[in-house]
Scaffold this motif. Structure first.
Motif, mmCIF file in Angstrom:
data_model
loop_
_atom_site.group_PDB
_atom_site.id
_atom_site.type_symbol
_atom_site.label_atom_id
_atom_site.label_comp_id
_atom_site.label_asym_id
_atom_site.label_seq_id
_atom_site.Cartn_x
_atom_site.Cartn_y
_atom_site.Cartn_z
ATOM 1 N N UNK A 81 0.837 -1.331 0.338
ATOM 2 C CA UNK A 81 0.214 0.000 -0.102
ATOM 3 C C UNK A 81 0.770 1.365 -0.105
ATOM 4 N N UNK A 82 2.135 1.041 -0.097
ATOM 5 C CA UNK A 82 3.115 2.245 -0.449
ATOM 6 C C UNK A 82 3.751 2.374 -1.800
ATOM 7 N N UNK A 83 4.067 3.473 -2.298
ATOM 8 C CA UNK A 83 4.598 3.664 -3.708
ATOM 9 C C UNK A 83 5.427 2.548 -3.956
ATOM 10 N N UNK A 84 6.644 2.617 -3.082
ATOM 11 C CA UNK A 84 7.771 1.580 -3.355
ATOM 12 C C UNK A 84 7.253 0.257 -3.278
ATOM 13 N N UNK A 88 7.640 -2.539 -6.572
ATOM 14 C CA UNK A 88 8.087 -3.949 -6.660
ATOM 15 C C UNK A 88 7.090 -4.881 -6.597
ATOM 16 N N UNK A 89 5.946 -4.864 -6.300
ATOM 17 C CA UNK A 89 5.070 -5.962 -6.530
ATOM 18 C C UNK A 89 4.526 -5.836 -7.995
ATOM 19 N N UNK A 90 4.582 -4.903 -8.674
ATOM 20 C CA UNK A 90 4.123 -4.869 -10.125
ATOM 21 C C UNK A 90 5.445 -5.656 -10.803
ATOM 22 N N UNK A 91 6.664 -5.261 -10.497
ATOM 23 C CA UNK A 91 7.507 -5.942 -11.287
ATOM 24 C C UNK A 91 7.668 -7.618 -10.977
ATOM 25 N N UNK A 92 7.602 -8.051 -9.980
ATOM 26 C CA UNK A 92 7.150 -9.497 -9.348
ATOM 27 C C UNK A 92 6.177 -10.006 -10.329
#
Length: 372
Positions: A81-84, A88-92
């Motif tokens: 729920x943080x931008x960072x 990373x979630x999107x990358x994975x």
């Protein structure tokens, strides 16, 4: 044609920008995902921000090669729920691998700092701050006379025998090789259990330690024997020095005012911060991409008239002003020059090997600052 494997792409890239060039403690290399996969699209980026990742997702990118690491500090928690964390979630989730080449790309010949020096138009360029000594080694290999030319060419193409403006340099002497193939051997020449004598050539050639693996692999691939006889020697001659930043000369002296206009054009920036009188003449220039505050003394020691670097601190600028060193700060983001430079390097490898992999540059503007 087929796409290249990610590991193959990075192995090629690391011949240009070896990890050994990085400053100690720098966060480089594979950061997210795996390189053990086919890569149809590579995207080169300065920063791995969420808009850059969204761009990669839209363009169906498999691998991002970035200058600034996405993981630089230890991660205590990864909250989506943080931008960072979301980035990373999107990358994975989209199986996008991230590889970072930071200070090793700064140091590498032809890397970020050489790109910047070339953009400014510097001549007689030298290293500003020495960080790496790449020692010389000598390879001595024994080859059947009929295959000697093939081995010489192979190690020369791998980088051995490069001395000044000359390439493929070697010393060759003829002799007699002797061996007896044992049980289980599959000899290129001779028979199991029989003594064999062969006219051979001893090839001697020097190379820098950073390309040792590449040279040895090329030698073994070209050599006809299943067991290659060779020696490696450390050389007393000094190796090649690499380091951060560059220092060189303008073709002709310019006023600081005119030099600033050149910087703005070279790096496509609308404004810069400047230390020094507008009409002072500058000819010898030091340049260091990114945050170069702690290397101001090196620019002074090298006799630079002006130092081009980013993220200048107030008191560093004061000290430089009192020492008579002009300074130009075009911002950290000018390292974006690496995107096209790295794209060309990867594209050369892809084209040479007839891979179908597409190489892109990120078009997202990642500079957090703007001039009002």
């Amino acid at each position: 044609m087929k796409p290249a494997n990610g590991q193959t792409i990075i192995q090629s890239f690391e011949q240009f920008s070896p990890k050994s060039y990085a400053v100690e403690g720098d966060k480089i290399g594979l950061q997210i995902g795996t390189l053990n996969k086919k890569v149809s699209k590579v995207m080169v980026a300065l920063d791995v921000l969420e808009p850059v990742v969204d761009e990669a997702i839209e363009k169906e990118v498999d691998l991002i090669i970035a200058h600034h690491p996405i993981i630089f500090k230890p991660i205590k928690a990864l909250r989506t729920d943080s931008t960072y964390g979301r980035t990373i979630e999107k990358l994975i989730k989209h199986d996008i691998t991230v590889y970072a080449a930071h200070t090793n790309l700064d140091v590498a010949p032809g890397g970020v700092n050489d790109m910047m020096a070339e953009a400014i138009g510097l001549q007689d360029v030298d290293v500003l701050v020495e960080t790496v000594n790449d020692p010389l080694k000598k390879l001595v290999v024994f080859v059947p006379e009929a295959q000697a030319a093939d081995v010489r060419e192979a190690i020369g193409e791998a980088g051995a025998g490069h001395i000044g403006n000359y390439s493929h340099c070697s010393f060759n002497s003829k002799g007699m090789g002797a061996f007896k193939p044992g049980d289980g051997a599959d000899p290129f020449i001779g028979e199991q259990g029989e003594m064999e004598y062969v006219d051979e050539v001893k090839i001697e050639s020097v190379f820098h330690e950073s390309i040792e693996k590449k040279v040895l692999n090329a030698m073994k691939k070209a050599h006809p024997y299943e067991e290659v006889a060779y020696d490696l020697y450390e050389m007393a001659s000094p190796g090649k020095v690499h380091g951060l930043g560059r220092v060189g000369y303008l073709e002709q002296a310019l006023s600081l005012d005119d030099f600033v206009q050149r910087i703005k054009k070279a790096f496509d920036v609308k404004g810069v911060r400047v230390v020094g009188e507008r009409d002072r003449q500058v000819k010898k220039v030091a340049v260091l991409g990114g945050d170069g505050n702690k290397y101001t003394s090196a620019a002074l020691f090298k006799g630079a008239d002006v130092y081009v670097t980013g993220d200048l601190y107030y008191h560093v600028a004061h000290d430089a002003m009192m020492e008579g060193l002009a300074m130009v700060d075009p911002g950290h983001n000018v390292e974006k020059i690496m995107k096209e430079g790295v794209r060309r390097k990867i594209k050369e490898f892809v084209d040479k090997n007839n891979y179908s992999t597409e190489v892109l540059v990120s078009t997202v503007h990642t500079d957090p600052f703007r001039f009002m």
